[in-house]
Design a protein around this motif. Structure first.
Motif, PDB file in Angstrom:
ATOM      1  N   GLY A   1      -7.453   1.548  19.889  1.00 35.88           N
ATOM      2  CA  GLY A   1      -8.383   1.726  18.790  1.00 35.88           C
ATOM      3  C   GLY A   1      -8.174   2.993  17.991  1.00 35.88           C
ATOM      4  N   PHE A   2      -7.253   3.856  18.436  1.00 30.27           N
ATOM      5  CA  PHE A   2      -7.030   5.106  17.703  1.00 30.27           C
ATOM      6  C   PHE A   2      -6.393   4.801  16.347  1.00 30.27           C
ATOM      7  CE2 PHE A   2      -4.871   8.869  16.296  1.00 30.27           C
ATOM      8  CZ  PHE A   2      -5.753   9.889  16.623  1.00 30.27           C
ATOM      9  N   ILE A   3      -6.920   5.426  15.294  1.00 30.77           N
ATOM     10  CA  ILE A   3      -6.393   5.263  13.937  1.00 30.77           C
ATOM     11  C   ILE A   3      -5.602   6.512  13.564  1.00 30.77           C
ATOM     12  CG2 ILE A   3      -6.966   4.909  11.517  1.00 30.77           C
ATOM     13  CD1 ILE A   3      -7.556   2.513  13.306  1.00 30.77           C
ATOM     14  N   GLU A   4      -4.326   6.320  13.208  1.00 34.31           N
ATOM     15  CA  GLU A   4      -3.474   7.424  12.777  1.00 34.31           C
ATOM     16  C   GLU A   4      -3.789   7.764  11.328  1.00 34.31           C
ATOM     17  OE1 GLU A   4      -2.095  10.101  12.448  1.00 34.31           O
ATOM     18  OE2 GLU A   4      -0.200   9.883  13.534  1.00 34.31           O
ATOM     19  N   GLY A   5      -4.540   8.851  11.135  1.00 40.76           N
ATOM     20  CA  GLY A   5      -4.992   9.217   9.796  1.00 40.76           C
ATOM     21  C   GLY A   5      -3.865   9.423   8.808  1.00 40.76           C
ATOM     22  N   GLU A   6      -2.714   9.947   9.285  1.00 36.19           N
ATOM     23  CA  GLU A   6      -1.595  10.193   8.389  1.00 36.19           C
ATOM     24  C   GLU A   6      -0.958   8.896   7.900  1.00 36.19           C
ATOM     25  OE1 GLU A   6       1.318  13.084   9.529  1.00 36.19           O
ATOM     26  OE2 GLU A   6      -0.120  14.255  10.675  1.00 36.19           O
ATOM     27  N   ALA A   7      -1.283   7.766   8.546  1.00 39.08           N
ATOM     28  CA  ALA A   7      -0.630   6.504   8.199  1.00 39.08           C
ATOM     29  C   ALA A   7      -1.536   5.526   7.460  1.00 39.08           C
ATOM     30  CB  ALA A   7      -0.104   5.843   9.471  1.00 39.08           C
ATOM     31  N   THR A   8      -2.814   5.840   7.304  1.00 43.41           N
ATOM     32  CA  THR A   8      -3.721   4.863   6.691  1.00 43.41           C
ATOM     33  C   THR A   8      -3.279   4.475   5.276  1.00 43.41           C
ATOM     34  OG1 THR A   8      -5.155   6.711   6.049  1.00 43.41           O
ATOM     35  CG2 THR A   8      -5.734   5.508   8.059  1.00 43.41           C
ATOM     36  N   ALA A   9      -2.856   5.447   4.478  1.00 43.05           N
ATOM     37  CA  ALA A   9      -2.427   5.145   3.111  1.00 43.05           C
ATOM     38  C   ALA A   9      -1.118   4.384   3.116  1.00 43.05           C
ATOM     39  CB  ALA A   9      -2.290   6.432   2.300  1.00 43.05           C
ATOM     40  N   ALA A  10      -0.154   4.831   3.935  1.00 41.94           N
ATOM     41  CA  ALA A  10       1.160   4.189   3.972  1.00 41.94           C
ATOM     42  C   ALA A  10       1.075   2.757   4.478  1.00 41.94           C
ATOM     43  CB  ALA A  10       2.099   4.995   4.856  1.00 41.94           C
ATOM     44  N   CYS A  11       0.104   2.465   5.328  1.00 33.23           N
ATOM     45  CA  CYS A  11      -0.038   1.112   5.882  1.00 33.23           C
ATOM     46  C   CYS A  11      -0.994   0.236   5.066  1.00 33.23           C
ATOM     47  CB  CYS A  11      -0.513   1.195   7.327  1.00 33.23           C
ATOM     48  SG  CYS A  11       0.681   1.960   8.453  1.00 33.23           S
ATOM     49  N   GLY A  12      -1.464   0.743   3.945  1.00 37.06           N
ATOM     50  CA  GLY A  12      -2.317  -0.057   3.077  1.00 37.06           C
ATOM     51  C   GLY A  12      -3.725  -0.225   3.582  1.00 37.06           C
ATOM     52  N   GLU A  13      -4.153   0.606   4.529  1.00 37.00           N
ATOM     53  CA  GLU A  13      -5.509   0.524   5.060  1.00 37.00           C
ATOM     54  C   GLU A  13      -6.332   1.622   4.406  1.00 37.00           C
ATOM     55  OE1 GLU A  13      -5.206   0.559   9.317  1.00 37.00           O
ATOM     56  OE2 GLU A  13      -3.533  -0.846   9.305  1.00 37.00           O
ATOM     57  N   PHE A  14      -6.559   1.442   3.111  1.00 37.49           N
ATOM     58  CA  PHE A  14      -7.075   2.537   2.311  1.00 37.49           C
ATOM     59  C   PHE A  14      -7.840   1.971   1.118  1.00 37.49           C
ATOM     60  CE2 PHE A  14      -6.527   6.567  -0.079  1.00 37.49           C
ATOM     61  CZ  PHE A  14      -6.820   7.443   0.945  1.00 37.49           C
ATOM     62  N   VAL A  15      -8.858   2.703   0.684  1.00 36.46           N
ATOM     63  CA  VAL A  15      -9.639   2.276  -0.478  1.00 36.46           C
ATOM     64  C   VAL A  15      -8.742   2.200  -1.714  1.00 36.46           C
ATOM     65  CG1 VAL A  15     -11.559   2.869  -1.995  1.00 36.46           C
ATOM     66  CG2 VAL A  15     -11.734   3.299   0.478  1.00 36.46           C
ATOM     67  N   ASN A  16      -8.804   1.089  -2.439  1.00 40.20           N
ATOM     68  CA  ASN A  16      -8.044   0.894  -3.682  1.00 40.20           C
ATOM     69  C   ASN A  16      -6.535   0.887  -3.478  1.00 40.20           C
ATOM     70  OD1 ASN A  16     -10.454   0.788  -5.165  1.00 40.20           O
ATOM     71  ND2 ASN A  16     -10.450   2.997  -5.511  1.00 40.20           N
ATOM     72  N   THR A  17      -6.066   0.514  -2.285  1.00 42.09           N
ATOM     73  CA  THR A  17      -4.629   0.433  -2.070  1.00 42.09           C
ATOM     74  C   THR A  17      -4.017  -0.650  -2.958  1.00 42.09           C
ATOM     75  OG1 THR A  17      -2.885   0.115  -0.423  1.00 42.09           O
ATOM     76  CG2 THR A  17      -4.862  -1.219  -0.183  1.00 42.09           C
ATOM     77  N   ILE A  18      -2.770  -0.441  -3.368  1.00 39.19           N
ATOM     78  CA  ILE A  18      -2.062  -1.452  -4.157  1.00 39.19           C
ATOM     79  C   ILE A  18      -0.998  -2.142  -3.312  1.00 39.19           C
ATOM     80  CG2 ILE A  18      -2.489  -0.260  -6.339  1.00 39.19           C
ATOM     81  CD1 ILE A  18       0.396   0.774  -6.232  1.00 39.19           C
ATOM     82  N   ILE A  19      -0.980  -1.849  -1.997  1.00 36.98           N
ATOM     83  CA  ILE A  19      -0.021  -2.486  -1.095  1.00 36.98           C
ATOM     84  C   ILE A  19      -0.543  -3.883  -0.753  1.00 36.98           C
ATOM     85  CG2 ILE A  19       1.071  -2.384   1.172  1.00 36.98           C
ATOM     86  CD1 ILE A  19       0.858   0.636   1.052  1.00 36.98           C
ATOM     87  N   THR A  20       0.247  -4.890  -1.044  1.00 39.45           N
ATOM     88  CA  THR A  20      -0.176  -6.271  -0.789  1.00 39.45           C
ATOM     89  C   THR A  20       0.338  -6.807   0.545  1.00 39.45           C
ATOM     90  OG1 THR A  20       1.747  -7.095  -2.018  1.00 39.45           O
ATOM     91  CG2 THR A  20      -0.314  -6.804  -3.252  1.00 39.45           C
ATOM     92  N   THR A  21       1.462  -6.304   1.000  1.00 33.54           N
ATOM     93  CA  THR A  21       2.029  -6.741   2.275  1.00 33.54           C
ATOM     94  C   THR A  21       2.339  -5.522   3.135  1.00 33.54           C
ATOM     95  OG1 THR A  21       3.061  -8.630   1.158  1.00 33.54           O
ATOM     96  CG2 THR A  21       3.796  -8.158   3.403  1.00 33.54           C
ATOM     97  N   PRO A  22       1.385  -5.064   3.922  1.00 27.54           N
ATOM     98  CA  PRO A  22       1.605  -3.866   4.742  1.00 27.54           C
ATOM     99  C   PRO A  22       2.742  -4.065   5.738  1.00 27.54           C
ATOM    100  CG  PRO A  22      -0.727  -4.423   4.638  1.00 27.54           C
ATOM    101  CD  PRO A  22       0.017  -5.601   4.070  1.00 27.54           C
ATOM    102  N   GLY A  23       3.520  -3.015   5.940  1.00 27.85           N
ATOM    103  CA  GLY A  23       4.621  -3.070   6.905  1.00 27.85           C
ATOM    104  C   GLY A  23       4.294  -2.365   8.206  1.00 27.85           C
ATOM    105  N   CYS A  24       3.037  -1.977   8.366  1.00 30.57           N
ATOM    106  CA  CYS A  24       2.655  -1.259   9.577  1.00 30.57           C
ATOM    107  C   CYS A  24       1.150  -1.353   9.748  1.00 30.57           C
ATOM    108  CB  CYS A  24       3.093   0.209   9.504  1.00 30.57           C
ATOM    109  SG  CYS A  24       2.438   1.118   8.071  1.00 30.57           S
TER     110      CYS A  24
END
Length: 267
Positions: free
Chosen positions: A117-140
């Protein structure tokens, strides 16, 4: 022969992210805490010429403070993201080969992991788990339970030797010391995708000492090895991050070959 056990609790207080606008949830962060449990033994052998210490520990963290991107903003902030634990064992041995020559060696093996359940804060944006993300197919996935804790090695070893020449100049003893340390490669984020490399360093020191004065000449990183002290990932705002998920790496290199002189007075 000595047996011991320790239990300790550590607390890292919460605080404010002064670079985040007032009113945003990322403006503040909470307390991080841990419990540490350790058992060990210390033994003397070979008529007192050898001392060996063996210890094992378990560390349990809660509410880890981790850097993370802030939505619709170029800044990052500290937030609390979950739990982690580390299990390890260390052996530390010192041997007086002769009255004037001492060798010391240590080895530590660890298993530092994020809990489920731990969330890696440094990766939330890169993995598209972020408010207003434009990533449609997350790779992580930023949920990294079971992964190795970022920037934490699972193996360390060191060895050193000190040779002393008594009263080489009047009442001054001369000593020559060399040491080598190894730290296994560690991941730069909790995603465990990239490593910042192993660290292998050799240092040397020669000194003259009596009861009142010590003069020592030293060289660290004798072989001038390149190594990274720390590597972090942050949103690359020039490419539309954090919403785009593009990150850049900040590399903090370790010291190159460095030398100096230490002078110490005892009163």
């Amino acid at each position: 022969h000595l047996l011991y056990a320790n239990v300790g609790r550590g607390v890292k207080t919460g605080g404010f992210n002064s670079n985040v606008a007032a009113g945003l949830p990322e403006r503040t962060f909470g307390t991080e805490s841990n419990w540490t449990f350790e058992i060990g033994s210390k033994s003397t052998m070979l008529d007192g010429r050898m001392v060996a210490t063996v210890s094992a520990w378990y560390v349990d963290w809660k509410d880890l403070q981790v850097q993370t991107a802030v939505a619709n903003s170029p800044v990052s902030a500290v937030q609390n993201f979950g739990e982690a634990r580390s299990i390890g064992i260390e052996v530390d041995t010192s041997v007086n080969v002769t009255e004037d020559f001492v060798i010391r060696a240590a080895v530590a093996v660890m298993d530092p992991q994020y809990k489920d359940g731990f969330i890696e804060g440094e990766a939330t944006a890169a993995c598209g788990e972020f408010v207003n993300t434009i990533i449609t197919t997350p790779g992580c996935s930023a949920e990294v339970g079971g992964n190795t804790i970022s920037r934490t090695s699972d193996f360390q070893a060191s060895i050193s030797g000190t040779y002393t020449v008594p009263e080489i100049i009047q009442d001054y003893d001369m000593y020559i010391r060399g040491d080598f340390s190894h730290e296994a490669a560690k991941f730069d984020t909790g995603l465990n995708f990239a490593s910042q490399g192993a660290i292998n360093l050799a240092n040397a020191r020669i000194g003259f000492v009596n009861e009142n004065l010590e003069i020592a000449f030293w060289v660290d990183n004798v072989f001038d090895k390149s190594w990274n002290r720390r590597v972090t990932s942050v949103p690359f705002t020039a490419e539309g991050a954090p919403n785009s998920g593009v990150v850049q790496y900040r590399v903090y290199p370790g010291d190159t070959r460095t030398g100096g002189v230490d002078i110490r007075l005892n009163f």
